[in-house]
Design an enzyme around this catalytic site. Structure first.
Site, PDB file in Angstrom:
ATOM      1  CG  ASP A  95      -2.026  -1.042   1.088  1.00 18.42           C
ATOM      2  OD1 ASP A  95      -2.299  -1.469  -0.049  1.00 18.42           O
ATOM      3  OD2 ASP A  95      -2.608  -1.423   2.117  1.00 18.42           O
ATOM      4  CE  LYS A  99      -4.780  12.639   2.532  1.00 17.74           C
ATOM      5  NZ  LYS A  99      -6.045  12.358   3.170  1.00 17.74           N
ATOM      6  CG  ASP A 131       1.434   0.282 -10.021  1.00 17.76           C
ATOM      7  OD1 ASP A 131       1.355   0.654  -8.845  1.00 17.76           O
ATOM      8  OD2 ASP A 131       0.441  -0.072 -10.695  1.00 17.76           O
TER       9      ASP A 131
HETATM   10  C1  LIG Z   1      -2.064  -3.195  -2.841  1.00 14.97           C
HETATM   11  S1  LIG Z   1      -2.291  -4.737  -2.090  1.00 14.97           S
HETATM   12  C2  LIG Z   1      -1.179  -5.828  -2.951  1.00 14.97           C
HETATM   13  C3  LIG Z   1      -1.501  -7.271  -2.739  1.00 14.97           C
HETATM   14  C4  LIG Z   1      -0.519  -8.285  -3.369  1.00 14.97           C
HETATM   15  N1  LIG Z   1       0.782  -8.234  -2.745  1.00 14.97           N
HETATM   16  C5  LIG Z   1      -0.400  -8.084  -4.842  1.00 14.97           C
HETATM   17  O1  LIG Z   1       0.719  -7.818  -5.345  1.00 14.97           O
HETATM   18  O2  LIG Z   1      -1.420  -8.182  -5.519  1.00 14.97           O
HETATM   19  C6  LIG Z   1      -1.451  -4.514  -0.535  1.00 14.97           C
HETATM   20  C7  LIG Z   1      -1.845  -5.572   0.472  1.00 14.97           C
HETATM   21  O3  LIG Z   1      -1.052  -5.440   1.638  1.00 14.97           O
HETATM   22  C8  LIG Z   1      -1.880  -5.576   2.782  1.00 14.97           C
HETATM   23  N2  LIG Z   1      -1.199  -4.869   3.878  1.00 14.97           N
HETATM   24  C9  LIG Z   1      -1.071  -3.535   4.031  1.00 14.97           C
HETATM   25  N3  LIG Z   1      -0.362  -3.241   5.128  1.00 14.97           N
HETATM   26  C10 LIG Z   1      -0.019  -4.439   5.692  1.00 14.97           C
HETATM   27  C11 LIG Z   1       0.716  -4.802   6.834  1.00 14.97           C
HETATM   28  N4  LIG Z   1       1.273  -3.887   7.634  1.00 14.97           N
HETATM   29  N5  LIG Z   1       0.865  -6.110   7.113  1.00 14.97           N
HETATM   30  C12 LIG Z   1       0.318  -7.055   6.311  1.00 14.97           C
HETATM   31  N6  LIG Z   1      -0.388  -6.773   5.204  1.00 14.97           N
HETATM   32  C13 LIG Z   1      -0.559  -5.476   4.881  1.00 14.97           C
HETATM   33  C14 LIG Z   1      -3.196  -4.961   2.350  1.00 14.97           C
HETATM   34  O4  LIG Z   1      -4.286  -5.382   3.129  1.00 14.97           O
HETATM   35  C15 LIG Z   1      -3.292  -5.448   0.899  1.00 14.97           C
HETATM   36  O5  LIG Z   1      -3.912  -6.703   0.794  1.00 14.97           O
END
Ligand SMILES: C[S@@+](CC[C@H](N)C(=O)[O-])C[C@H]1O[C@@H](n2cnc3c(N)ncnc32)[C@H](O)[C@@H]1O
Length: 184
Positions: A95, A99, A131
């Site tokens: 993610d 911000k 990306d």
């Molecule tokens: C944008 S998605 C990408 C998912 C996958 N890695 C992909 O490439 O399709 C980011 C994922 O990371 C998870 N995530 C965000 N912060 C996290 C954290 N601190 N620990 C574990 N998962 C997290 C979110 O819930 C989300 O499912």
């Protein structure tokens, strides 16, 4: 979180172990587990509903070398695994937290990297993709302060890595940033 008892999780807990952060839909995790049945992988995801969904799918597909954890990746990495236990850590499309005041929520930051260094075996690898170029630049600043060094790894990125993100990135004309980083 408590230490995982690998011997009660995996059919063969002596196999090499990998770790994926934020597996989302699990496109990569399922592909990796099926491609390398001689390895084990632990995936951590902060959204519980996603863990439940992928858990059902993994079970339905008979994947027995993947274990899913619900929680925060940094805490899970620190608490659930022994030091020197991992070969690879995967972080794909984390993610972005655009911000500035939210940057501290980004996964790849110095504190996370120092835990990753402890949990990986010597020569262990960290794979990152995104990306979102400003996020990539921020992550690379953190990596530059760590003991990870970028290595060339065309085989992984061309032949093994799989993602559903390329379509979105191309539609939105966003660059694909990726790299493999190895511990000295
Ligand atoms: C944008 S998605 C990408 C998912 C996958 N890695 C992909 O490439 O399709 C980011 C994922 O990371 C998870 N995530 C965000 N912060 C996290 C954290 N601190 N620990 C574990 N998962 C997290 C979110 O819930 C989300 O499912």
């Amino acid at each position: 979180m408590t230490r995982l008892k690998l011997e009660s999780i995996f059919r063969d807990f002596s196999r090499p172990l990998d770790f994926e952060v934020g597996f989302g839909r699990g496109v990569f995790l399922r592909h990796w587990s099926k491609t390398f049945p001689e390895r084990n992988i632990i995936g951590v995801e902060i959204r519980k509903s996603i863990v439940t969904l992928l858990g059902e799918r993994v079970e339905k597909e008979g994947i027995d070398n993947a274990h899913l954890i619900h929680g925060n990746a940094e805490i899970a990495l620190e608490d659930t695994l022994e030091d020197n236990s991992l070969d690879n850590i995967f972080i794909f499309h984390p993610d972005p937290w655009f911000k500035k005041r939210h940057h501290k929520r980004r996964v790849v930051r110095p504190q996370f990297l120092s835990i990753a260094e402890k949990k990986l075996k010597p020569g262990g690898k960290l794979y990152i993709s995104t990306d979102v170029t400003p996020l990539w630049e921020g992550m690379m600043e953190s990596v530059a302060e760590s003991n990870f060094k970028e290595i060339k790894d065309d085989h992984f990125w061309n032949d093994i890595y799989t993602t559903h993100w390329h379509t979105y990135s191309e539609e939105d004309k966003r660059d694909f940033n990726f790299g493999t980083f190895q511990l000295n």
